[in-house]
Design an enzyme around this catalytic site. Structure first.
Site, PDB file in Angstrom:
ATOM      1  N   SER A 124       9.150  -6.441   2.416  1.00  0.00           N
ATOM      2  CA  SER A 124      10.077  -5.529   1.094  1.00  0.00           C
ATOM      3  C   SER A 124      11.759  -5.711   1.046  1.00  0.00           C
ATOM      4  O   SER A 124      11.881  -6.858   2.207  1.00  0.00           O
ATOM      5  CB  SER A 124       9.929  -3.517   1.838  1.00  0.00           C
ATOM      6  OG  SER A 124      11.420  -3.066   1.496  1.00  0.00           O
ATOM      7  N   TYR A 126      10.827   2.763   7.608  1.00  0.00           N
ATOM      8  CA  TYR A 126       9.841   2.014   6.233  1.00  0.00           C
ATOM      9  C   TYR A 126      10.318   0.610   6.521  1.00  0.00           C
ATOM     10  O   TYR A 126       9.492  -0.503   6.564  1.00  0.00           O
ATOM     11  CB  TYR A 126       9.801   2.489   4.898  1.00  0.00           C
ATOM     12  CG  TYR A 126      10.206   1.510   3.825  1.00  0.00           C
ATOM     13  CD1 TYR A 126       8.194   1.476   4.117  1.00  0.00           C
ATOM     14  CD2 TYR A 126      10.691   0.757   3.077  1.00  0.00           C
ATOM     15  CE1 TYR A 126       8.182   0.181   2.780  1.00  0.00           C
ATOM     16  CE2 TYR A 126       9.838   0.269   2.533  1.00  0.00           C
ATOM     17  CZ  TYR A 126       8.467  -0.085   1.927  1.00  0.00           C
ATOM     18  OH  TYR A 126       7.751  -0.743   0.778  1.00  0.00           O
TER      19      TYR A 126
HETATM   20  N1  LIG Z   1       7.655  -0.537  -5.895  1.00  0.00           N
HETATM   21  C1  LIG Z   1       8.781  -1.422  -5.010  1.00  0.00           C
HETATM   22  O1  LIG Z   1       9.604  -1.369  -5.420  1.00  0.00           O
HETATM   23  C2  LIG Z   1       8.115  -2.064  -3.562  1.00  0.00           C
HETATM   24  C3  LIG Z   1       9.218  -2.798  -2.709  1.00  0.00           C
HETATM   25  C4  LIG Z   1       9.295  -2.951  -2.443  1.00  0.00           C
HETATM   26  C5  LIG Z   1       7.707  -3.199  -1.583  1.00  0.00           C
HETATM   27  N2  LIG Z   1       6.784  -2.741  -2.181  1.00  0.00           N
HETATM   28  C6  LIG Z   1       5.718  -2.727  -1.045  1.00  0.00           C
HETATM   29  O2  LIG Z   1       4.388  -3.253  -2.276  1.00  0.00           O
HETATM   30  C7  LIG Z   1       3.097  -2.329  -2.062  1.00  0.00           C
HETATM   31  C8  LIG Z   1       2.715  -2.095  -3.175  1.00  0.00           C
HETATM   32  O3  LIG Z   1       3.726  -1.284  -3.521  1.00  0.00           O
HETATM   33  P1  LIG Z   1       3.249  -0.178  -4.634  1.00  0.00           P
HETATM   34  O4  LIG Z   1       4.772   0.215  -5.276  1.00  0.00           O
HETATM   35  O5  LIG Z   1       2.561  -0.731  -5.575  1.00  0.00           O
HETATM   36  O6  LIG Z   1       3.381   1.069  -4.170  1.00  0.00           O
HETATM   37  P2  LIG Z   1       1.918   2.565  -4.310  1.00  0.00           P
HETATM   38  O7  LIG Z   1       2.270   3.320  -3.418  1.00  0.00           O
HETATM   39  O8  LIG Z   1       1.984   2.242  -5.792  1.00  0.00           O
HETATM   40  O9  LIG Z   1       0.468   1.539  -4.047  1.00  0.00           O
HETATM   41  C9  LIG Z   1       0.057   1.477  -2.782  1.00  0.00           C
HETATM   42  C10 LIG Z   1      -1.043   1.959  -2.408  1.00  0.00           C
HETATM   43  O10 LIG Z   1      -1.706   1.707  -0.922  1.00  0.00           O
HETATM   44  C11 LIG Z   1      -2.814   2.542  -1.053  1.00  0.00           C
HETATM   45  N3  LIG Z   1      -2.092   3.559   0.351  1.00  0.00           N
HETATM   46  C12 LIG Z   1      -1.315   3.970   1.061  1.00  0.00           C
HETATM   47  N4  LIG Z   1      -1.555   3.926   2.490  1.00  0.00           N
HETATM   48  C13 LIG Z   1      -2.862   3.749   2.840  1.00  0.00           C
HETATM   49  C14 LIG Z   1      -3.712   3.652   3.565  1.00  0.00           C
HETATM   50  N5  LIG Z   1      -3.791   3.756   5.001  1.00  0.00           N
HETATM   51  N6  LIG Z   1      -5.358   2.392   3.687  1.00  0.00           N
HETATM   52  C15 LIG Z   1      -5.179   1.840   2.157  1.00  0.00           C
HETATM   53  N7  LIG Z   1      -4.928   2.736   0.711  1.00  0.00           N
HETATM   54  C16 LIG Z   1      -3.330   3.172   0.782  1.00  0.00           C
HETATM   55  C17 LIG Z   1      -2.022   4.399  -1.869  1.00  0.00           C
HETATM   56  O11 LIG Z   1      -3.374   4.811  -2.086  1.00  0.00           O
HETATM   57  C18 LIG Z   1      -1.158   3.192  -3.099  1.00  0.00           C
HETATM   58  O12 LIG Z   1      -2.481   3.341  -4.398  1.00  0.00           O
HETATM   59  C19 LIG Z   1       3.386  -1.872  -0.956  1.00  0.00           C
HETATM   60  O13 LIG Z   1       2.798  -2.498   0.883  1.00  0.00           O
HETATM   61  C20 LIG Z   1       5.047  -1.242  -0.333  1.00  0.00           C
HETATM   62  O14 LIG Z   1       6.003  -0.587   0.116  1.00  0.00           O
HETATM   63  C21 LIG Z   1       7.179  -1.901  -2.891  1.00  0.00           C
END
Ligand SMILES: NC(=O)c1ccc[n+]([C@@H]2O[C@H](COP(=O)([O-])OP(=O)(O)OC[C@H]3O[C@@H](n4cnc5c(N)ncnc54)[C@H](O)[C@@H]3O)[C@@H](O)[C@H]2O)c1
Length: 338
Positions: A130, A155
């Site tokens: 991130s 985080y």
């Molecule tokens: N969206 C952003 O702007 C952004 C920015 C930086 C990093 N990220 C990272 O990208 C990745 C995806 O993000 P996103 O925006 O799609 O988030 P999201 O929350 O929509 O997707 C993450 C998914 O992982 C699942 N999950 C969470 N904990 C879990 C576990 N212990 N076991 C199995 N499933 C689990 C959740 O149910 C969710 O559906 C994450 O790692 C997030 O930290 C996202």
């Protein structure tokens, strides 16, 4: 290729899954479908995948990445070629109230992924890091070649830890790993805890929106299709050692081991007030704003230097924020009407 996508019911995971299926890969998706936000949105994303072209090559299992036995069974039964690890407890603000969720999902869960990849001959692990790892860094744009030793939220600390953990597995077991530092991803099927979703909903319902840092901070908002393109291109090119790397002047972005980290952003930061202006234009409705100070854990600005990723896989983000916001608003209105 047979690809494991973790967090397949999530915002980015569902889009990545669709793209892999579209090009003919076999995808096994896992997700624990937790209720951090509306579970019915996660189920609707899965439904969309099941109805998509290539859906016959998709299978889904409700599984928690923290579940050691479950993860061992999954890896030994499936024989994945490559892994895209996106499951995580996301969100900066939530980590202040719920620190343990981050250790469980993002640290223990990540170890289970590394172990699965190590023991079952996975060719390449791509995982989500991130922009928040840049923490207190102020040199803009943020560069992977700078040190990132001052995270401002748990985080961010878990994401940096993932990069470090991955390095040890790349070094010890020659496992190619690539960490992608996502910069504020937005677009259709987006996350209800993020500004675009919260603001769109509130404006439509005639409620005021909370605008932190008086709307002055800048974010390098990155459209989901550009992110997916970057993930796929990276997945297709396993990390390799940097022959020029030396421990005397260690480059933080590369290694002697097959390990890489890249920024994946838009390289065009936009002030929050400008972003809100795009939402107002797309909705044809003005927002009522509560102007508030910066929230604890948040960083004032993000701005990605993406040159390394351009060089690595010819990454070219192409969707301007006005267009991306309009596409989100159109999706939101259609989805919630139906
Ligand atoms: N969206 C952003 O702007 C952004 C920015 C930086 C990093 N990220 C990272 O990208 C990745 C995806 O993000 P996103 O925006 O799609 O988030 P999201 O929350 O929509 O997707 C993450 C998914 O992982 C699942 N999950 C969470 N904990 C879990 C576990 N212990 N076991 C199995 N499933 C689990 C959740 O149910 C969710 O559906 C994450 O790692 C997030 O930290 C996202």
């Amino acid at each position: 290729m047979k690809v494991l996508v973790t967090g397949a019911a999530g915002f980015i995971g569902s889009h990545v899954t669709l793209r892999l299926l579209e090009r003919g890969d076999e995808v096994v998706g896992i997700d624990n479908l937790n209720d951090y936000y509306d579970v019915s949105l996660k189920e609707a994303r899965l439904e969309r995948i099941r109805e998509s072209q290539g859906a016959e090559c998709f299978s889904f299992e409700k599984l928690d990445v923290e579940d050691r036995q479950g993860m061992e069974r999954l890896f030994s039964g499936q024989g994945f070629d490559r892994v895209v690890h996106l499951a995580a407890q996301a969100g900066v603000r939530y980590s202040i109230e719920n620190p343990r969720a981050y250790i469980d999902s993002n640290i223990v869960g990540f170890l289970n992924i590394l172990e699965g990849c190590r023991h079952h001959g996975v060719e390449h692990l791509v995982y989500a890091s991130s922009s928040s790892v840049y923490g207190a860094n102020e040199t803009m744009p943020f560069s992977e070649h700078d040190n990132i030793d001052h995270p401002l939220s748990l985080y961010a600390a878990t994401k940096k830890s993932n990069e470090l953990m991955a390095h040890t597995y790349s070094h010890l077991y020659n496992l190619p790993t690539t960490g992608l530092r996502f910069f504020t991803v937005y677009g259709p099927w987006g996350r209800p805890d993020m500004a675009l979703f919260l603001f769109t909903r509130a404006i439509l319902e005639g409620r005021p929106i909370d605008v932190f840092n008086y709307g002055k901070h800048r974010r390098d908002f990155t459209y989901i299709d550009d992110i997916v393109e970057g993930v796929i291109r990276t997945l297709d090119k396993p990390a390799d050692p940097n022959p020029a790397w030396t421990g005397k002047t260690p480059d933080p972005a590369t290694s002697k081991a097959p390990w890489r980290v890249f920024n994946i952003g838009n390289q065009r930061p936009v002030e929050l007030l400008t972003y809100i202006d795009c939402i107002e234009k797309a909705l044809g409705k003005k927002a009522e704003m509560n102007l508030l100070p910066l929230q604890p854990g948040d960083v004032p600005d993000t701005y990605a230097d993406v040159e390394s990723l351009v060089e690595w896989v010819d990454y070219k983000p192409s969707v301007p924020v006005e267009e991306g916001v309009a596409r989100f608003v159109q999706w939101y209105q259609t989805f919630y009407k139906s």
